[in-house]
Design a protein around this motif. Structure first.
Motif, PDB file in Angstrom:
ATOM      1  N   ALA A 158       0.835  -1.192   0.000  1.00 43.70           N
ATOM      2  CA  ALA A 158       0.000   0.000   0.000  1.00 43.70           C
ATOM      3  C   ALA A 158       0.870   1.240   0.000  1.00 43.70           C
ATOM      4  O   ALA A 158       1.990   1.243   0.524  1.00 43.70           O
ATOM      5  N   LYS A 159       0.351   2.302  -0.601  1.00 47.71           N
ATOM      6  CA  LYS A 159       1.101   3.550  -0.664  1.00 47.71           C
ATOM      7  C   LYS A 159       1.094   4.241   0.693  1.00 47.71           C
ATOM      8  O   LYS A 159       0.139   4.147   1.452  1.00 47.71           O
ATOM      9  N   GLY A 160       2.194   4.943   0.976  1.00 49.65           N
ATOM     10  CA  GLY A 160       2.270   5.706   2.211  1.00 49.65           C
ATOM     11  C   GLY A 160       3.424   5.264   3.085  1.00 49.65           C
ATOM     12  O   GLY A 160       4.231   4.398   2.713  1.00 49.65           O
ATOM     13  N   LEU A 161       3.523   5.864   4.271  1.00 51.91           N
ATOM     14  CA  LEU A 161       4.575   5.534   5.216  1.00 51.91           C
ATOM     15  C   LEU A 161       4.407   4.106   5.713  1.00 51.91           C
ATOM     16  O   LEU A 161       3.314   3.699   6.116  1.00 51.91           O
ATOM     17  N   THR A 162       5.483   3.342   5.670  1.00 52.38           N
ATOM     18  CA  THR A 162       5.400   1.900   5.929  1.00 52.38           C
ATOM     19  C   THR A 162       6.527   1.438   6.845  1.00 52.38           C
ATOM     20  O   THR A 162       7.668   1.879   6.707  1.00 52.38           O
ATOM     21  N   LEU A 163       6.185   0.567   7.777  1.00 51.23           N
ATOM     22  CA  LEU A 163       7.193  -0.079   8.604  1.00 51.23           C
ATOM     23  C   LEU A 163       7.706  -1.298   7.852  1.00 51.23           C
ATOM     24  O   LEU A 163       6.948  -2.219   7.550  1.00 51.23           O
ATOM     25  N   VAL A 164       8.979  -1.301   7.531  1.00 53.79           N
ATOM     26  CA  VAL A 164       9.590  -2.413   6.805  1.00 53.79           C
ATOM     27  C   VAL A 164      10.103  -3.428   7.814  1.00 53.79           C
ATOM     28  O   VAL A 164      10.834  -3.074   8.752  1.00 53.79           O
ATOM     29  N   THR A 165       9.730  -4.696   7.629  1.00 51.26           N
ATOM     30  CA  THR A 165      10.125  -5.740   8.571  1.00 51.26           C
ATOM     31  C   THR A 165      10.721  -6.932   7.826  1.00 51.26           C
ATOM     32  O   THR A 165      10.563  -7.076   6.612  1.00 51.26           O
ATOM     33  N   TYR A 166      11.395  -7.774   8.602  1.00 50.83           N
ATOM     34  CA  TYR A 166      11.861  -9.067   8.098  1.00 50.83           C
ATOM     35  C   TYR A 166      11.567 -10.098   9.169  1.00 50.83           C
ATOM     36  O   TYR A 166      11.966  -9.932  10.323  1.00 50.83           O
ATOM     37  N   ALA A 167      10.840 -11.146   8.806  1.00 54.05           N
ATOM     38  CA  ALA A 167      10.444 -12.195   9.749  1.00 54.05           C
ATOM     39  C   ALA A 167       9.733 -11.605  10.960  1.00 54.05           C
ATOM     40  O   ALA A 167       9.842 -12.125  12.074  1.00 54.05           O
ATOM     41  N   GLY A 168       9.014 -10.496  10.751  1.00 53.62           N
ATOM     42  CA  GLY A 168       8.253  -9.885  11.832  1.00 53.62           C
ATOM     43  C   GLY A 168       9.021  -8.885  12.666  1.00 53.62           C
ATOM     44  O   GLY A 168       8.440  -8.251  13.551  1.00 53.62           O
TER      45      GLY A 168
END
Length: 217
Positions: free
Chosen positions: A179-189
């Protein structure tokens, strides 16, 4: 040379401890330190010599107040409310935090300590940095991405290993379907950092000074 250095370090360490004991009503508290650790007990502190211990050289001492004093509380004129976000700021902060009626960057005990002693001590840093509010937008800090208390009603993009490494190197990575917008990027949670997904590009907010330089997988 050695004798001169010894006196210099003694002035910076043991002599200061002795001064505090003599003038501030403190007492020295010995610690149960095993001898095989290589730490030198000088009687008013502990010296960690690099050639004797597996660490950098430093000095430490534990002091305790001998007389009881009245507890120090925050002034009634200073309730700590000015440290809390306004209603408008709370609205901006809400999506980034877990469920809570109040917003704090640190726990209650630390909060009240800082509010009560801010004029007595210089605090370089305390608590978790949430971010910076600019207008009606919240610019989250990297520390918030690493927090385990972060709200989970944010936009989250969980990457595979390949794209997670690209993100950490500040390279172009795939955000297909995000989705567009500010995003929290994670790996394996686990939180890695922040990115802003735009129609034609991705703004990677991972701090440049923390990026991975190695090309190994």
């Amino acid at each position: 040379m050695y004798e001169s250095s010894y006196h210099i370090y003694h002035e910076r360490n043991e002599d200061i401890v002795k001064f505090l004991i003599d003038t501030q009503g403190l007492e020295y508290v010995p610690l149960p330190v095993p001898r095989n650790w290589g730490i030198v007990d000088t009687g008013t502190g502990y010296r960690f010599y690099p050639h004797l211990v597996k660490s950098e050289g430093f000095f430490c001492a534990v002091l305790r107040k001998k007389t009881a004093e009245e507890p120090v509380y925050m002034s009634k004129k200073k309730s700590g409310a000015e440290f809390l976000p306004t209603a408008a700021e709370s609205t901006v902060l809400q999506p980034f935090l877990g469920e809570s009626d109040q917003f704090h960057e640190l726990n209650q005990a630390a909060f009240h300590f800082l509010a009560g002693f801010e004029k007595h001590f210089y605090f370089k840093k305390a608590g978790r940095v949430i971010g910076e509010i600019k207008g009606s937008d919240m610019i989250p800090n990297q520390e918030l991405a690493w927090s385990t208390a972060i709200g989970r009603n944010l936009r989250i993009l969980d990457l595979d290993l390949e794209n997670a490494l690209k993100f950490l190197r500040k390279e172009n990575f795939s955000a297909e379907g995000a989705a567009k917008g500010l995003t929290l990027v994670t790996y394996a949670g686990f939180g890695l950092g922040w990115a802003k997904i735009l129609p034609n590009r991705i703004n990677n907010y991972f701090p440049g000074e923390l990026r991975i330089l190695s090309r190994k997988p």
